[in-house]
Design a protein around this motif. Structure first.
Motif, PDB file in Angstrom:
ATOM      1  N   ALA A 484       0.833  -1.263  -0.030  1.00  6.28           N
ATOM      2  CA  ALA A 484      -0.062  -0.082   0.031  1.00  6.28           C
ATOM      3  C   ALA A 484       0.958   1.225  -0.018  1.00  6.28           C
ATOM      4  O   ALA A 484       0.635   2.216  -0.724  1.00  6.28           O
ATOM      5  N   ARG A 485       1.883   1.091   0.845  1.00  6.92           N
ATOM      6  CA  ARG A 485       2.881   2.209   0.819  1.00  6.92           C
ATOM      7  C   ARG A 485       3.316   2.632  -0.560  1.00  6.92           C
ATOM      8  O   ARG A 485       3.840   3.605  -0.954  1.00  6.92           O
ATOM      9  N   GLY A 486       3.740   1.665  -1.204  1.00  5.56           N
ATOM     10  CA  GLY A 486       4.331   1.683  -2.606  1.00  5.56           C
ATOM     11  C   GLY A 486       3.467   1.815  -3.525  1.00  5.56           C
ATOM     12  O   GLY A 486       4.113   2.037  -4.992  1.00  5.56           O
ATOM     13  N   ALA A 487       2.015   1.821  -3.480  1.00 11.12           N
ATOM     14  CA  ALA A 487       1.175   1.835  -4.573  1.00 11.12           C
ATOM     15  C   ALA A 487       1.206   2.950  -5.607  1.00 11.12           C
ATOM     16  O   ALA A 487       0.813   3.097  -6.832  1.00 11.12           O
ATOM     17  N   GLU A 488       1.750   4.094  -5.099  1.00  7.22           N
ATOM     18  CA  GLU A 488       1.729   5.347  -5.881  1.00  7.22           C
ATOM     19  C   GLU A 488       3.169   5.667  -6.230  1.00  7.22           C
ATOM     20  O   GLU A 488       3.266   6.793  -6.815  1.00  7.22           O
ATOM     21  N   SER A 489       4.109   4.776  -5.803  1.00  4.48           N
ATOM     22  CA  SER A 489       5.471   5.249  -6.193  1.00  4.48           C
ATOM     23  C   SER A 489       5.645   5.571  -7.547  1.00  4.48           C
ATOM     24  O   SER A 489       6.286   6.500  -8.223  1.00  4.48           O
ATOM     25  N   GLU A 490       5.252   4.749  -8.706  1.00  2.00           N
ATOM     26  CA  GLU A 490       5.516   4.934 -10.241  1.00  2.00           C
ATOM     27  C   GLU A 490       4.652   6.175 -10.634  1.00  2.00           C
ATOM     28  O   GLU A 490       5.313   6.823 -11.319  1.00  2.00           O
ATOM     29  N   ALA A 491       3.598   6.213 -10.074  1.00  2.00           N
ATOM     30  CA  ALA A 491       2.707   7.422 -10.355  1.00  2.00           C
ATOM     31  C   ALA A 491       3.450   8.888 -10.003  1.00  2.00           C
ATOM     32  O   ALA A 491       3.622   9.716 -10.626  1.00  2.00           O
ATOM     33  N   LEU A 492       4.005   8.754  -9.060  1.00  2.00           N
ATOM     34  CA  LEU A 492       4.728   9.942  -8.211  1.00  2.00           C
ATOM     35  C   LEU A 492       6.091  10.203  -9.317  1.00  2.00           C
ATOM     36  O   LEU A 492       6.290  11.567  -9.674  1.00  2.00           O
ATOM     37  N   LEU A 493       6.626   9.201  -9.729  1.00  2.00           N
ATOM     38  CA  LEU A 493       7.759   9.232 -10.518  1.00  2.00           C
ATOM     39  C   LEU A 493       7.240   9.868 -12.060  1.00  2.00           C
ATOM     40  O   LEU A 493       7.829  10.808 -12.442  1.00  2.00           O
ATOM     41  N   LEU A 494       6.180   9.512 -12.383  1.00  2.00           N
ATOM     42  CA  LEU A 494       5.758   9.682 -13.895  1.00  2.00           C
ATOM     43  C   LEU A 494       5.221  11.087 -13.555  1.00  2.00           C
ATOM     44  O   LEU A 494       5.249  11.916 -14.744  1.00  2.00           O
ATOM     45  N   GLU A 495       4.684  11.516 -12.562  1.00  2.00           N
ATOM     46  CA  GLU A 495       4.288  13.073 -12.501  1.00  2.00           C
ATOM     47  C   GLU A 495       5.403  13.979 -12.241  1.00  2.00           C
ATOM     48  O   GLU A 495       4.816  15.031 -12.166  1.00  2.00           O
ATOM     49  N   VAL A 569      23.878   7.049  -6.103  1.00  2.00           N
ATOM     50  CA  VAL A 569      23.930   8.478  -7.026  1.00  2.00           C
ATOM     51  C   VAL A 569      23.046   8.496  -8.168  1.00  2.00           C
ATOM     52  O   VAL A 569      22.900   7.398  -8.589  1.00  2.00           O
ATOM     53  N   PRO A 570      22.481   9.769  -8.180  1.00  2.00           N
ATOM     54  CA  PRO A 570      21.338   9.922  -8.927  1.00  2.00           C
ATOM     55  C   PRO A 570      21.779   9.672 -10.340  1.00  2.00           C
ATOM     56  O   PRO A 570      22.826  10.084 -10.711  1.00  2.00           O
ATOM     57  N   ASP A 571      21.025   9.048 -11.332  1.00  2.00           N
ATOM     58  CA  ASP A 571      21.465   8.637 -12.575  1.00  2.00           C
ATOM     59  C   ASP A 571      20.809   9.307 -13.533  1.00  2.00           C
ATOM     60  O   ASP A 571      19.496   9.054 -13.734  1.00  2.00           O
ATOM     61  N   PRO A 572      21.214  10.342 -14.506  1.00  2.00           N
ATOM     62  CA  PRO A 572      20.461  10.995 -15.258  1.00  2.00           C
ATOM     63  C   PRO A 572      19.748   9.913 -16.327  1.00  2.00           C
ATOM     64  O   PRO A 572      18.679  10.684 -16.859  1.00  2.00           O
ATOM     65  N   GLU A 573      20.343   8.908 -16.611  1.00  2.00           N
ATOM     66  CA  GLU A 573      19.646   7.894 -17.559  1.00  2.00           C
ATOM     67  C   GLU A 573      18.354   7.497 -17.012  1.00  2.00           C
ATOM     68  O   GLU A 573      17.092   7.259 -17.897  1.00  2.00           O
ATOM     69  N   VAL A 574      18.280   7.098 -15.903  1.00  2.00           N
ATOM     70  CA  VAL A 574      16.699   6.688 -15.129  1.00  2.00           C
ATOM     71  C   VAL A 574      15.992   7.881 -15.245  1.00  2.00           C
ATOM     72  O   VAL A 574      14.853   7.980 -15.410  1.00  2.00           O
ATOM     73  N   GLU A 575      16.333   9.123 -14.933  1.00  2.00           N
ATOM     74  CA  GLU A 575      15.790  10.231 -15.062  1.00  2.00           C
ATOM     75  C   GLU A 575      15.086  10.601 -16.387  1.00  2.00           C
ATOM     76  O   GLU A 575      13.772  10.864 -16.661  1.00  2.00           O
ATOM     77  N   ALA A 576      16.027  10.337 -17.368  1.00  2.00           N
ATOM     78  CA  ALA A 576      15.676  10.340 -18.718  1.00  2.00           C
ATOM     79  C   ALA A 576      14.548   9.327 -19.196  1.00  2.00           C
ATOM     80  O   ALA A 576      13.540   9.631 -19.643  1.00  2.00           O
ATOM     81  N   LEU A 577      14.584   8.213 -18.667  1.00  2.00           N
ATOM     82  CA  LEU A 577      13.617   7.021 -18.973  1.00  2.00           C
ATOM     83  C   LEU A 577      12.458   7.574 -18.272  1.00  2.00           C
ATOM     84  O   LEU A 577      11.424   7.091 -18.797  1.00  2.00           O
ATOM     85  N   ILE A 578      12.412   7.842 -17.106  1.00  2.00           N
ATOM     86  CA  ILE A 578      11.283   8.336 -16.625  1.00  2.00           C
ATOM     87  C   ILE A 578      10.521   9.363 -17.289  1.00  2.00           C
ATOM     88  O   ILE A 578       9.295   9.133 -17.539  1.00  2.00           O
ATOM     89  N   ARG A 579      11.175  10.352 -17.632  1.00  2.00           N
ATOM     90  CA  ARG A 579      10.553  11.388 -18.623  1.00  2.00           C
ATOM     91  C   ARG A 579      10.039  10.917 -19.872  1.00  2.00           C
ATOM     92  O   ARG A 579       8.835  11.323 -20.124  1.00  2.00           O
ATOM     93  N   ASP A 580      10.716   9.925 -20.357  1.00  2.00           N
ATOM     94  CA  ASP A 580      10.178   9.267 -21.709  1.00  2.00           C
ATOM     95  C   ASP A 580       8.954   8.730 -21.536  1.00  2.00           C
ATOM     96  O   ASP A 580       7.961   8.711 -22.317  1.00  2.00           O
ATOM     97  N   LYS A 585       3.002   8.243 -21.953  1.00  2.00           N
ATOM     98  CA  LYS A 585       1.625   8.298 -21.548  1.00  2.00           C
ATOM     99  C   LYS A 585       1.002   9.662 -21.464  1.00  2.00           C
ATOM    100  O   LYS A 585      -0.071   9.813 -20.939  1.00  2.00           O
ATOM    101  N   GLY A 586       1.415  10.601 -21.937  1.00  2.00           N
ATOM    102  CA  GLY A 586       1.024  11.933 -22.062  1.00  2.00           C
ATOM    103  C   GLY A 586       0.733  12.732 -20.690  1.00  2.00           C
ATOM    104  O   GLY A 586      -0.162  13.403 -20.475  1.00  2.00           O
ATOM    105  N   ILE A 587       1.831  12.236 -19.685  1.00  2.00           N
ATOM    106  CA  ILE A 587       1.603  12.948 -18.398  1.00  2.00           C
ATOM    107  C   ILE A 587       2.668  14.166 -18.440  1.00  2.00           C
ATOM    108  O   ILE A 587       3.978  13.928 -18.591  1.00  2.00           O
ATOM    109  N   ALA A 588       2.112  15.374 -18.054  1.00  2.00           N
ATOM    110  CA  ALA A 588       3.102  16.537 -17.858  1.00  2.00           C
ATOM    111  C   ALA A 588       3.790  16.521 -16.608  1.00  2.00           C
ATOM    112  O   ALA A 588       3.211  16.576 -15.562  1.00  2.00           O
ATOM    113  N   PRO A 589       5.018  16.633 -16.567  1.00  2.00           N
ATOM    114  CA  PRO A 589       5.682  16.622 -15.212  1.00  2.00           C
ATOM    115  C   PRO A 589       5.409  17.813 -14.566  1.00  2.00           C
ATOM    116  O   PRO A 589       5.069  18.976 -15.226  1.00  2.00           O
TER     117      PRO A 589
END
Ligand code: 3H9
Length: 690
Positions: A484-495, A569-580, A585-589
């Motif tokens: 339940a705690r993690g149910a929104e993890s992906e949504a938070l990233l995508l948003e 260490v934050p990875d720009p590749e992961v951040e780019a992947l999330i943005r893509d 999905k048409g979600i505006a950050p």
């Protein structure tokens, strides 16, 4: 003299014995007669020396914690200690068992302390979100030095009699009948004559305190406090003992104590103290228990090996079963290495290592489990595999042996039904590493016999676990709430939130790490495999796994890890992947703040806890708190999710859950009826069904 205090004489030595079971806490009904007795003995010219001792299993283990938060009834501990220090004849504390908190402070009010060789002495108030408030912060440094006192008070860890003697805290250590020794000690001291200096007037420990070294040590401890106020206050109070005159330092300690005792953090930690003890209680208190001699563990992988070590460390002989000699040898070698590391760190002696290793018997034959009284299965998390194992156990285990599964998610009723003895089947859900993690979820299945349950609850305590009895559901209490705690993890990233921002919100809240750092540590492939088995997907986590990013073990997951380090260490590749993915999905950050992160992760956590309580999967809200603090790192200063819900306000939580439910339509946000009742009554238990 009173039901709680006895007064005896051995010639000219008076012995005051406190008798307040179970731990001789300094309740008002002890303090009142104690003060009277001491005043009487001070003024009695036929008394040459006074001994303060305790009946039962321990010296005073502290102030009575149940009295905190209520008006203080006089005399308080400080008044008793102050009174003790006006006595000219020698006063001696006779310490056996544990002299903790107010108990040690009472002993510090005496001129002398003698201890049984097995005694332990400490000031554990910090674990209750407090500091020693009976003069401990000001008197202890006068005997053992400021830096040692700082370490003892900030860690709360007790020291043994020998160490206390070497440090100057204890004047003599005896083996055997302590009363005889202490009376002789007191008589001898009295015979030699005074004057006897109270601890307040001694300063051998303070000497030339190196304040710079002290401050460096204190700063280091403060960093580790992770938002807790008590360790900081403890350090300040000990510093005052060095820099201020005795009475000023004592007054400052009193003020700091008053602030802490009224704080939410201390209330939370006191709640947890009682919650842990409550969790170990079963309704039928006198249920008979089965005898547990030998324990069998099936599976010598990480989990099975850890479980086997936990039992061996608790003194139980263990039969470890694997399917092949090769796997068995690998498992035993890992156990061997584990102990070798403990020896190299100094936490285990070579002798103890040999003794522990001698507890293990390896086997690849189920027939070798026939002399086991408890068999714990830790094989692959798959229903068919588990049923096969239980079928074999049913055929060979002796009648009355307890058959336990270490499953994290599976239906234990179904596993039990695959045997002819479902009354002997239950769950023992250890947390990894099983020999280190304190929590043990004990899962009661529909047909588990009460004596089987009572046996493992008792066993858990014997192997040093904090046990919580839970019912059967997917993931039990801990992992179900984790979902339940993690149910929104992906949504938070995508948003638009980054893994770092989310993790930061968690660590700012007081968690040791955030969910993404945790995922990287545990291995992202585990969740991936579980999702696949359940036909579920997670856009970002699945993609990372498809790229071979399993977390720390592959050097990359949600974060990057330099070879040999565990620093994310934050990875720009992961951040780019999330943005893509978001763009796909048409979600505006957008910018997402910490408050939103908390309400979309921790409010569902509380809500799921309420549902669990409603369904009777947990018997008490406080049991859920014990699970989350001991198994998942919920900050102790907030008392666990259910206690924190009270601090946060159930009404506010419901309002925000409803808002998110409306926006997302997700079930995790649908407020549980019990949460609503909590908002009305202020108590979880009022509406609990279990
Ligand atoms: C303090 O001293 C403040 C002062 O500095 C300042 C004052 C102004 N009070 O743990 P167990 C109960 S703060 C009331 O299962 P064990 C406990 O709830 C205090 N009750 O036994 C349980 O009750 P139940 C500083 C207490 O053998 C029963 O006793 N001291 C207290 O496993 C048995 O307890 C501490 O923090 C108490 N102080 O362990 C020490 N202590 O049966 C706290 C226990 O109804 N205590 N109870 O569930 C301990 O660490 C352990 O109890 C001890 C024994 C090691 C002593």
């Amino acid at each position: 003299m009173s039901d709680f205090l006895k007064l005896n004489r051995d010639g000219d030595v008076a012995i005051v014995t406190i008798d307040n079971p179970p731990v001789n806490a300094l309740s008002f009904h002890v303090r009142e007669p104690l003060m009277k007795a001491l005043v009487g003995l001070r003024d009695d010219s036929s008394v040459a020396a006074i001994v303060i001792a305790c009946a039962g299993r321990t010296f005073v283990a502290g102030a009575d914690i149940t009295e905190f938060g209520k008006p203080v009834q006089q005399p308080d501990l400080r008044a008793i200690v102050a009174m003790l220090e006006t006595i000219a004849k020698p006063t001696v504390a006779a310490i056996h068992g544990t002299a903790l908190g107010g108990g040690l402070e009472l002993a510090l009010g005496c001129h002398f302390r003698v201890a049984d060789a097995g005694a332990k002495l400490g000031l554990p108030e910090v674990k209750l979100g407090l500091l020693p408030g009976g003069g401990g912060t000001v008197r202890l440094p006068r005997l053992v030095g400021a830096v040692k006192a700082l370490k003892m008070i900030v860690s709360g860890a007790p020291i043994g009699a020998a160490e206390a003697h070497a440090a100057g805290l204890v004047d003599a250590v005896f083996e055997g009948d302590l009363t005889t020794h202490v009376v002789n000690f007191a008589r001898e001291i009295a015979r030699k004559g005074g004057p006897f200096t109270p601890v307040r007037d001694r300063d051998e420990g303070l000497g030339e305190t190196d304040l710079a070294a002290f401050d460096a040590e204190a700063a280091d401890l403060a960093r580790k406090a992770r938002g807790l106020e008590a360790p900081i206050a403890c350090a300040q109070a000990v510093r005052n003992a060095v820099t201020l005159p005795f009475d000023e330092a004592l007054a400052a300690e009193r003020a700091l104590f008053a602030g802490l005792v009224a704080s939410d953090q201390s209330r939370a930690q006191r709640h947890l103290f009682f919650a842990e003890r409550e969790a170990a209680k079963l309704p039928g208190k006198d249920t008979p228990k089965r005898r547990i001699g030998r324990v069998g563990v099936i599976g010598a992988g990480t989990m099975g090996g850890g479980i086997a070590i936990a039992f061996a460390n608790g003194g139980y002989p263990v039969t470890l079963l694997e399917t092949s000699q090769e796997a068995l040898q690998r498992g035993l070698a890992t156990i061997d290495r584990n102990y070798a590391v403990s020896v190299s760190r100094g936490s285990l002696t070579e002798d103890a290592r040999r003794q522990r290793l001698a507890q293990f018997k390896g086997s690849t034959d189920y027939a070798d489990l026939t002399d086991c009284d408890l068999i714990v299965e830790a094989v692959f998390e798959d229903m068919a595999v588990k049923k096969e194992v239980f079928g074999k156990l049913d055929a060979i285990a002796r009648p009355g042996a307890i058959l336990a599964t270490n499953t994290s998610y599976l239906d234990i009723n179904e596993i039990a039904a695959s045997t002819l003895r479902p009354q002997d089947v239950l769950g023992l859900h250890f947390f990894s590493p099983a020999n280190v993690m304190k929590l043990l979820e004990i899962v009661r299945a529909e047909k588990t016999a009460p004596d089987a349950l009572a046996t493992v609850v008792d066993l858990a305590r014997r192997i040093g676990k904090v046990a919580v009895v839970v019912g059967v559901c997917h993931g039990f209490v801990g992992n179900r709430m984790l979902a339940a705690r993690g149910a929104e993890s992906e949504a938070l990233l995508l948003e638009g939130a980054t893994p770092r921002q989310i993790d930061q919100a968690f660590t700012d809240f007081g968690w040791p790490m955030g969910p993404f750092q945790m995922g990287d540590l545990a291995g992202l492939d585990i969740g991936w495999r579980n999702r696949k088995a359940r036909g579920q997907t997670a856009d970002i986590a699945d993609t990372l796994c498809e790229l071979g990013r399993f977390g720390q073990k592959t050097g990359r997951g949600f974060y990057l890890y330099e070879a040999g380090t565990r620093t994310p260490v934050p990875d720009p590749e992961v951040e780019a992947l999330i943005r893509d993915k978001a763009a796909e999905k048409g979600i505006a950050p957008r910018t997402i703040g910490a408050a939103e992160i908390i309400e979309r992760t921790l409010y569902p956590l509380v809500n799921e806890g309420a549902k669990i309580l409603e369904e009777g999967i947990a018997a008490r809200a406080s049991d859920i708190d014990v699970v989350w603090v001991n198994g998942y790192g919920f900050p102790i200063g907030k008392g666990g999710p259910m206690f924190w819900a009270g601090l946060e306000g159930a009404g506010k939580i419901i309002e925000r859950l409803e808002y998110w439910h409306q926006r997302t339509g997700k079930d995790v946000f649908k407020p549980a009826p019990l949460l609503k009742r909590m908002a009305e009554t202020g108590s979880w238990e009022a509406g609990a069904t279990a």
